[in-house]
Design a protein around this motif. Structure first.
Motif, PDB file in Angstrom:
ATOM      1  N   VAL A  74      -6.652  -0.057  -9.857  1.00  0.00           N
ATOM      2  CA  VAL A  74      -7.659  -0.612  -8.974  1.00  0.00           C
ATOM      3  C   VAL A  74      -7.021  -0.805  -7.598  1.00  0.00           C
ATOM      4  CG1 VAL A  74      -8.883  -1.738 -10.873  1.00  0.00           C
ATOM      5  CG2 VAL A  74      -7.052  -2.973  -9.671  1.00  0.00           C
ATOM      6  N   ILE A  75      -7.780  -1.357  -6.655  1.00  0.00           N
ATOM      7  CA  ILE A  75      -7.220  -1.665  -5.341  1.00  0.00           C
ATOM      8  C   ILE A  75      -7.122  -3.175  -5.179  1.00  0.00           C
ATOM      9  CG2 ILE A  75      -8.017   0.479  -4.293  1.00  0.00           C
ATOM     10  CD1 ILE A  75     -10.234  -1.158  -2.937  1.00  0.00           C
ATOM     11  N   GLY A  76      -5.986  -3.638  -4.637  1.00  0.00           N
ATOM     12  CA  GLY A  76      -5.729  -5.061  -4.550  1.00  0.00           C
ATOM     13  C   GLY A  76      -5.439  -5.534  -3.142  1.00  0.00           C
ATOM     14  N   ILE A  77      -5.521  -6.852  -2.961  1.00  0.00           N
ATOM     15  CA  ILE A  77      -5.217  -7.459  -1.669  1.00  0.00           C
ATOM     16  C   ILE A  77      -4.540  -8.798  -1.892  1.00  0.00           C
ATOM     17  CG2 ILE A  77      -7.497  -8.577  -1.466  1.00  0.00           C
ATOM     18  CD1 ILE A  77      -7.238  -8.115   1.608  1.00  0.00           C
ATOM     19  N   ASP A  78      -3.522  -9.081  -1.076  1.00  0.00           N
ATOM     20  CA  ASP A  78      -2.927 -10.407  -0.992  1.00  0.00           C
ATOM     21  C   ASP A  78      -3.281 -10.954   0.383  1.00  0.00           C
ATOM     22  OD1 ASP A  78      -1.463 -12.696  -1.510  1.00  0.00           O
ATOM     23  OD2 ASP A  78       0.441 -11.802  -0.908  1.00  0.00           O
ATOM     24  N   ILE A  91      -2.366  -1.589  -2.533  1.00  0.00           N
ATOM     25  CA  ILE A  91      -2.335  -3.034  -2.298  1.00  0.00           C
ATOM     26  C   ILE A  91      -2.234  -3.273  -0.798  1.00  0.00           C
ATOM     27  CG2 ILE A  91      -1.086  -5.196  -2.636  1.00  0.00           C
ATOM     28  CD1 ILE A  91      -0.026  -4.063  -5.275  1.00  0.00           C
ATOM     29  N   THR A  92      -3.116  -4.109  -0.268  1.00  0.00           N
ATOM     30  CA  THR A  92      -3.085  -4.491   1.134  1.00  0.00           C
ATOM     31  C   THR A  92      -2.460  -5.870   1.274  1.00  0.00           C
ATOM     32  OG1 THR A  92      -5.065  -3.213   1.682  1.00  0.00           O
ATOM     33  CG2 THR A  92      -4.487  -5.003   3.170  1.00  0.00           C
ATOM     34  N   LEU A  93      -1.436  -5.986   2.114  1.00  0.00           N
ATOM     35  CA  LEU A  93      -0.851  -7.274   2.468  1.00  0.00           C
ATOM     36  C   LEU A  93      -1.445  -7.687   3.804  1.00  0.00           C
ATOM     37  CD1 LEU A  93       2.913  -6.664   1.506  1.00  0.00           C
ATOM     38  CD2 LEU A  93       1.010  -7.458   0.071  1.00  0.00           C
ATOM     39  N   PHE A  94      -2.377  -8.614   3.767  1.00  0.00           N
ATOM     40  CA  PHE A  94      -3.167  -9.039   4.926  1.00  0.00           C
ATOM     41  C   PHE A  94      -2.526 -10.278   5.523  1.00  0.00           C
ATOM     42  CE2 PHE A  94      -6.880 -11.171   6.839  1.00  0.00           C
ATOM     43  CZ  PHE A  94      -7.409 -10.134   7.575  1.00  0.00           C
ATOM     44  N   GLU A  95      -2.124 -10.216   6.798  1.00  0.00           N
ATOM     45  CA  GLU A  95      -1.314 -11.295   7.362  1.00  0.00           C
ATOM     46  C   GLU A  95      -1.572 -11.453   8.862  1.00  0.00           C
ATOM     47  OE1 GLU A  95       1.336 -14.254   8.207  1.00  0.00           O
ATOM     48  OE2 GLU A  95       0.532 -13.671   6.249  1.00  0.00           O
ATOM     49  N   TYR A 153       8.411  -8.881   8.843  1.00  0.00           N
ATOM     50  CA  TYR A 153       9.163  -9.010   7.594  1.00  0.00           C
ATOM     51  C   TYR A 153       8.576  -8.110   6.511  1.00  0.00           C
ATOM     52  CZ  TYR A 153      10.976 -10.907   3.243  1.00  0.00           C
ATOM     53  OH  TYR A 153      11.557 -11.031   1.993  1.00  0.00           O
ATOM     54  N   LEU A 154       7.260  -8.139   6.347  1.00  0.00           N
ATOM     55  CA  LEU A 154       6.607  -7.325   5.319  1.00  0.00           C
ATOM     56  C   LEU A 154       6.830  -5.833   5.580  1.00  0.00           C
ATOM     57  CD1 LEU A 154       3.249  -9.299   5.067  1.00  0.00           C
ATOM     58  CD2 LEU A 154       5.085  -9.273   3.359  1.00  0.00           C
ATOM     59  N   ARG A 209       6.692   0.983  -2.508  1.00  0.00           N
ATOM     60  CA  ARG A 209       6.730   1.796  -1.291  1.00  0.00           C
ATOM     61  C   ARG A 209       5.536   2.745  -1.218  1.00  0.00           C
ATOM     62  NH1 ARG A 209      11.118   4.163  -2.317  1.00  0.00           N
ATOM     63  NH2 ARG A 209      12.550   2.611  -1.502  1.00  0.00           N
ATOM     64  N   GLU A 210       5.093   3.235  -2.361  1.00  0.00           N
ATOM     65  CA  GLU A 210       4.009   4.226  -2.406  1.00  0.00           C
ATOM     66  C   GLU A 210       2.635   3.613  -2.170  1.00  0.00           C
ATOM     67  OE1 GLU A 210       4.327   6.034  -6.211  1.00  0.00           O
ATOM     68  OE2 GLU A 210       5.912   7.448  -5.620  1.00  0.00           O
ATOM     69  N   ILE A 211       2.382   2.421  -2.691  1.00  0.00           N
ATOM     70  CA  ILE A 211       0.997   1.938  -2.714  1.00  0.00           C
ATOM     71  C   ILE A 211       0.720   0.755  -1.795  1.00  0.00           C
ATOM     72  CG2 ILE A 211       0.799   2.735  -5.099  1.00  0.00           C
ATOM     73  CD1 ILE A 211       0.695  -0.220  -5.960  1.00  0.00           C
ATOM     74  N   VAL A 212       1.751   0.095  -1.272  1.00  0.00           N
ATOM     75  CA  VAL A 212       1.529  -1.101  -0.458  1.00  0.00           C
ATOM     76  C   VAL A 212       1.366  -0.716   1.010  1.00  0.00           C
ATOM     77  CG1 VAL A 212       2.597  -3.234   0.379  1.00  0.00           C
ATOM     78  CG2 VAL A 212       2.718  -2.644  -2.049  1.00  0.00           C
ATOM     79  N   ARG A 213       0.453  -1.397   1.690  1.00  0.00           N
ATOM     80  CA  ARG A 213       0.303  -1.244   3.138  1.00  0.00           C
ATOM     81  C   ARG A 213       0.150  -2.623   3.753  1.00  0.00           C
ATOM     82  NH1 ARG A 213      -4.824  -0.714   5.880  1.00  0.00           N
ATOM     83  NH2 ARG A 213      -6.495  -1.634   4.653  1.00  0.00           N
TER      84      ARG A 213
END
Length: 277
Positions: free
Chosen positions: A63-67, A87-91, A99-100, A139-143
């Motif tokens: 699935v697609i995720g978000i933090d 996975i989206t790291l929303f900041e 850092y991310l 590394r492949e799926i996180v943005r």
């Protein structure tokens, strides 16, 4: 700007837009909180891995995720890693975004201190079945995506993707960015509205926080307990009976100025008739 330190009486409301997010010391935050796996985080991980592991035992993935409000904390993303194709790291904070990005783009991927968090997740059999290299998968799926939870940024991300996120986390964000109860409620609402109907979620909150220092900067916090967390999430996850809100049993504190930690988890309501952000 009237930012108070822990123990002082709050004379005025401090809003999210007034907080010194450009001065957030990400390295100091990681060193103070995530250099080693602390008892509170171990308890959180044990609850979160059971929730997500149990959910995906019976539901399809990836699935697609978000933090939302990822900060300088990678273990919520690691908790979603086996189940996601993105996975989206929303900041919001520029130092945290840097850092991310560094953790994502480094030759060796994320730093070694995060290995202990991954190993704690793998205790659950559903996580233990993941056979790939977590660093390579990360590394492949996180943005990394810049944005403000209280602005239209989450909505713009949704319009860009043309679908909602199907798993989400939010750790120490809504109550740790403002002294305003209304902004706290709005932050929770924006997080929940970003999730697809039925999506599993996990959130963590500092209980009765008086604000906190990171490096030389002081950041505001909203004084909330279990009732406020429960009330903020009920419209989005309470109707289908899957919402759980509990105070951690771990007595050890990671800093001064709060009384404990609260976790909330479940699945978002399946119906679309829920309050606007």
């Amino acid at each position: 700007m009237d930012l108070v330190t822990p123990g002082e009486k709050r004379e005025s409301v401090v809003l999210n837009e007034q907080a010194p997010w450009s001065d957030f010391d990400s390295q100091a935050y990681v060193a103070g909180n995530y250099h080693t796996l602390q008892p509170a985080d171990a308890e959180i991980i044990s609850i979160m891995r059971d929730h997500f592991g149990g959910y995906f035992r019976d539901h399809p993935n990836p699935v697609i995720g978000i933090d939302v409000g990822a900060g300088a904390n990678l273990y919520p993303a690691l908790a979603m890693l086996p189940w996601c194709k993105e996975i989206t790291l929303f900041e919001l904070s520029p130092p945290n975004l840097a850092y991310l990005t560094e953790q994502l783009e480094s030759k060796s991927s994320y730093d070694k201190n995060w290995d202990q968090f991954w190993e704690a997740l793998r205790v659950h059999p559903e996580y233990g079945e993941f056979k790939g290299d977590p660093r390579e998968r990360f590394r492949e799926i996180v943005r990394v995506a810049p944005g403000n939870i209280l602005a239209s940024d989450l909505g713009e991300q949704l319009r860009e993707k043309r679908l909602s996120w199907s798993i989400g986390t939010m750790f120490f964000v809504a109550e740790s960015m403002t002294t305003s109860l209304e902004e706290f409620k709005s932050g929770v609402a924006c997080f929940m509205r970003a999730l697809a109907p039925g999506a599993p979620f996990f959130a963590a909150f500092m209980e009765h926080s008086e604000g906190y220092h990171v490096g030389d900067a002081f950041f505001p916090a909203c004084d909330v307990g279990v009732p406020e967390v429960q009330e903020s999430l009920e419209p989005f996850a309470g109707k289908n009976g899957t919402l759980e809100v509990k105070r951690l049993e771990t007595p050890v504190k990671v800093r001064a100025g709060y009384s404990g930690m609260i976790v909330a988890y479940g699945c978002r309501n399946s119906d679309e008739d829920i309050p606007d952000c």
